[in-house]
Design an enzyme around this catalytic site. Structure first.
Site: not given
Ligand code: BGC
Length: 766
Positions: A277
């Site tokens: 993530d």
């Molecule tokens: C989130 C993810 C997301 C990623 C990219 C993160 O803050 O937890 O779910 O895909 O950002 O935007």
């Protein structure tokens, strides 16, 4: 001289093309050869993304945008042109493709991706074929807008109804979450683009999300939190998995070899790529070692640390190469690698139709005291969200859309008579309230509903005279980064309670009915006011076609067939994790103890005899169904049992039913929840009098529970009850079968053990 120069030029050309030919090219040479040609610097650069804010954009550099060619994408991989490796683009999900609208060159046209209903709404349809259609339509947007991988679906379990990202997730039950996710993934990937199923694993809260340590038993982890992922991954082979921010029993998910290699790769045979993530984890070399292939969105210091770790022999070059192999394997499949000539030309018409259809099918009718459906009525349309309807959540789960249809718009388009002056009052009020909002803390402020308009009793009286019915919408929204609160989200505000009470009081005095629509991201309190009104329907955050879908349900054009994929408790404190959510210490939690073990949602309420407001699996229809026949293939379990039922529409209106199969295990040698969902099926649209046969097959692995002491999936012997119904309480048929002796279905590795002792609730101790 001239001749000499010419010869030299020819020699140079020959040698340079020979050199060029010798440099392995992705797609033309094996992945191993390509990796063999990479320098260490290229390698440590390649296993991370290109970072945030480094896009070249569509029309040249765009400050602050991310993700290479697609503005608003979440990230991209590093390209190495000399080896024929292009960058690939990833963008959020899961309710639609999250990118900036695309301006078409030399034209005033701007094109948008479609906003579909939130994950929970899709799951509430209990319709895997529909989830597949949503995935297919969304995947087409992914392809059309030049993206390679969409960052969704979210398969985390809705452990507690205060989790701020529940709207992105499907259910409190792993069989629902896993199967809906699998169908969605198949749909997306049928476009030859990929998904990233997220957030693996046990990411069930937003409070302290970057460092919270989930303290959990191996059994709860395996049976509940990993199970949804296991089902989806084994069924649909997602191209990528996104590891989560949190720790599990002391180790960050993205740094956990046990999670990402032992379980995901070795046990489940996942063949795809794992990415972190965004900015997750702390120890980058450990992430590499764990089998977390790609670090997103990518920072320079990650490369430096990994290079140092290689040079100091802390991690091996083989670890790095193995991860690079996975990234290259992914790139080979992508439209970017295949040079797909995307036209930014989404199929808006089809997408809008699927968005509307799934929105309508996800709506859950909770109460209907002979009030719905209705047509041709003068509606007193109350509640801010009737006019300013929430169509999707915020954060990475948001979709930038061209338009959305509010409930007001949808109902008026459908021919209902609405009071324009009331609309003006609401619109004026909402605008004023929004302007008066504190400018700081913008994101949070923007997602919270504004205070309800106070409709004076005298005005309500006039409205009741000029209308046939009152329809009140209560709205809630949420977004990534914060959890919901009991006071501001779960409970109704005093203004909302006053609105419901006054409306019910005055309309009922005049013999007129009141319906409440819940335009919500996750469940809210209903028990304290449900007796005051005649009808209640949950619309969720229904995507861009919200109002049209809503009007179809209200008018009966679509018969509601959504069912709750989570339990609605009588009060928040009844939630089994209420005492431990979001963790300890209270001011800034660093540990979250999953004391409820496997007793999540209905597993708890049914086993501990706790009454609920509406049970898991509940949902009304404008027609009625009955099970007219049931069969079982064998009453002694061998390798499997087949269960057949015939379901009949015995009402007057065409409709669909959700058939749910629960199992009660003997529970003699192991603690077992009273019931566990093992299968479900949505019928076709059955017209009045029509029947459908449905078959379920239960295998030993469906029946098995996880015995941590043996690290094995085990089916205990004894009498099993199969309970078939249309909710977890409304069981219409019970069939029994016997398992003669214990079956060990699978022995697995003894991993992800809690490192500290903690209490888990037990039925025996209650
Ligand atoms: C989130 C993810 C997301 C990623 C990219 C993160 O803050 O937890 O779910 O895909 O950002 O935007």
């Amino acid at each position: 001289m001239k001749v000499y120069i010419k010869t030299a030029a020819i020699i140079f050309l020959l040698t340079s093309s020979a050199v060029a030919q010798q440099v392995p090219q992705l797609g033309k040479h094996t992945i191993k050869e390509v990796i063999g040609a990479m320098t260490l610097d290229e390698k440590v650069d390649f296993i991370k993304g290109i970072g945030m804010g480094v896009s070249s954009g569509q029309n040249g550099p765009v400050a602050g945008s991310i993700g290479g060619r697609v503005i608003g994408a979440a990230g991209a991989t590093t390209k190495i042109p000399r080896l024929g490796i292009p960058e690939i683009i990833v963008a959020d999900g899961p309710a639609g493709l999250r990118i900036e609208p695309v301006k078409i060159m030399n034209s005033s046209e701007v094109r948008y991706a479609t906003a579909f209903p939130m994950g929970t709404a899709v799951a509430s349809s209990w319709n895997t074929a529909l989830a597949n259609k949503v995935g297919k339509a969304m995947g087409n947007d992914v392809l059309q807008f030049g993206v390679d991988v969409i960052l969704g679906p979210g398969a985390n379990i809705q452990r507690n109804l205060l989790c701020g990202r529940n709207f992105e997730y499907y259910s409190e039950d792993p069989v629902v979450a896993g199967n809906i996710a699998a169908a969605f993934i198949d749909g997306v990937q049928s476009n030859n683009v990929g998904v990233s199923i997220k957030h693996f694993a046990a990411n069930n809260q937003e409070t302290s999300r970057n460092y919270i340590d989930v303290i959990i038993s191996q059994r709860a982890l395996r049976e509940i939190y990993l199970k949804a992922f296991e089902i989806a991954i084994k069924k649909s082979q997602p191209w990528t998995v996104m590891s989560s921010y949190n720790k599990i029993n002391g180790t960050y998910a993205s740094e956990s070899h046990e999670l990402l290699t032992t379980i995901l790769r070795d046990e489940w045979k996942f063949k795809g790529m794992v990415m972190t993530d965004w900015f997750a984890g702390r120890d980058y070399p450990l992430q590499v070692k764990a089998g977390n292939d790609l670090l997103m969105p990518g920072r320079k210091r990650e490369s430096q640390k990994i290079k140092e770790a290689i040079e100091n022999n802390e991690i091996s070059i083989q670890d790095l190469d193995r991860n690079i192999e996975k990234i290259l394997g992914l790139i080979l499949k992508t439209p970017s690698f295949k040079k797909y000539n995307h036209q930014n030309a989404p199929d808006d018409k089809n997408n809008a139709m699927i968005s509307k259809q799934s929105a309508a099918e996800g709506m859950v009718l909770l109460k209907n005291n002979n009030v719905l459906p209705f047509r041709e009525k003068r509606i007193a349309l109350l509640g801010n969200s009737s006019y300013d309807t929430f169509v999707g959540g915020t954060g990475s789960g948001e979709v930038n859309i061209a338009h959305s249809v509010s409930f007001w718009e949808g109902l008026s388009k459908a021919g209902f008579k609405l009071d324009n002056r009331l609309k003006s009052s609401y619109m004026g009020h909402i605008e004023k309230e929004k302007l008066a909002r504190p400018k700081r803390n913008n994101i949070l402020e923007a997602i919270k509903p504004v205070g309800e308009l106070n409709v004076e009793r005298s005005k309500m009286d006039t409205l009741a005279n000029s209308s046939d019915i009152a329809l009140i919408t209560i709205g809630r929204n949420a977004g990534e980064g914060t959890d919901r609160s009991v006071t501001n989200d779960f409970n109704l505000s005093d203004q909302e309670m006053t609105l419901i009470k006054n409306t019910a009081d005055i309309f009922h005095q005049k013999g007129k009915k009141v319906v409440v629509a819940l335009n919500i991201d996750a469940l809210i309190d209903v028990a304290s006011w449900k007796d005051l009104v005649d009808g209640i329907i949950i619309t969720w955050l229904p995507g861009q076609e919200a109002g049209d879908a809503f009007a179809e349900i209200i008018s009966g054009k679509t018969n509601p067939s959504g069912h709750l994929a989570q339990s609605l408790p009588l009060k928040y404190t009844d939630v089994p994790s209420a005492g431990s959510f979001p963790g300890l210490p209270k001011e800034r939690p660093t540990k979250s103890y999953y004391n409820e073990g496997v007793y999540v949602g209905y597993r708890y309420y049914s086993s501990f005899n706790k009454p609920v407001c509406y049970e898991f699996g509940f949902g009304l229809s404008y027609t009625q169904f009955s099970i007219t026949n049931s069969t079982i293939s064998n009453s002694k379990f061998k390798e499997a049992v087949d269960v057949g039922i015939t379901i009949k529409n015995i009402g007057k209106t065409a409709g669909k039913e959700v058939v749910q199969l629960y199992v009660s295990a003997p529970g003699k040698t192991m603690e077992k929840p009273e019931i566990e969902l093992k299968g479900f099926e949505k019928t076709e649209l059955l017209s009045s009098g029509k029947s459908q046969k449905i078959k379920f097959t239960l295998t030993a692995s469906d029946l098995a529970s996880f015995d941590s002491s043996r690290s094995a999936w085990v089916v205990e012997p004894g009498t099993y009850k199969i309970k078939i119904g249309n909710s977890s309480k409304n069981i219409l048929r019970t069939i029994t079968f016997e398992v003669d002796k214990e079956i060990i279905v699978e022995k697995v590795t003894d991993v992800l053990k809690p490192k500290e002792a903690f209490e888990e609730i037990k039925v025996a101790n209650q």
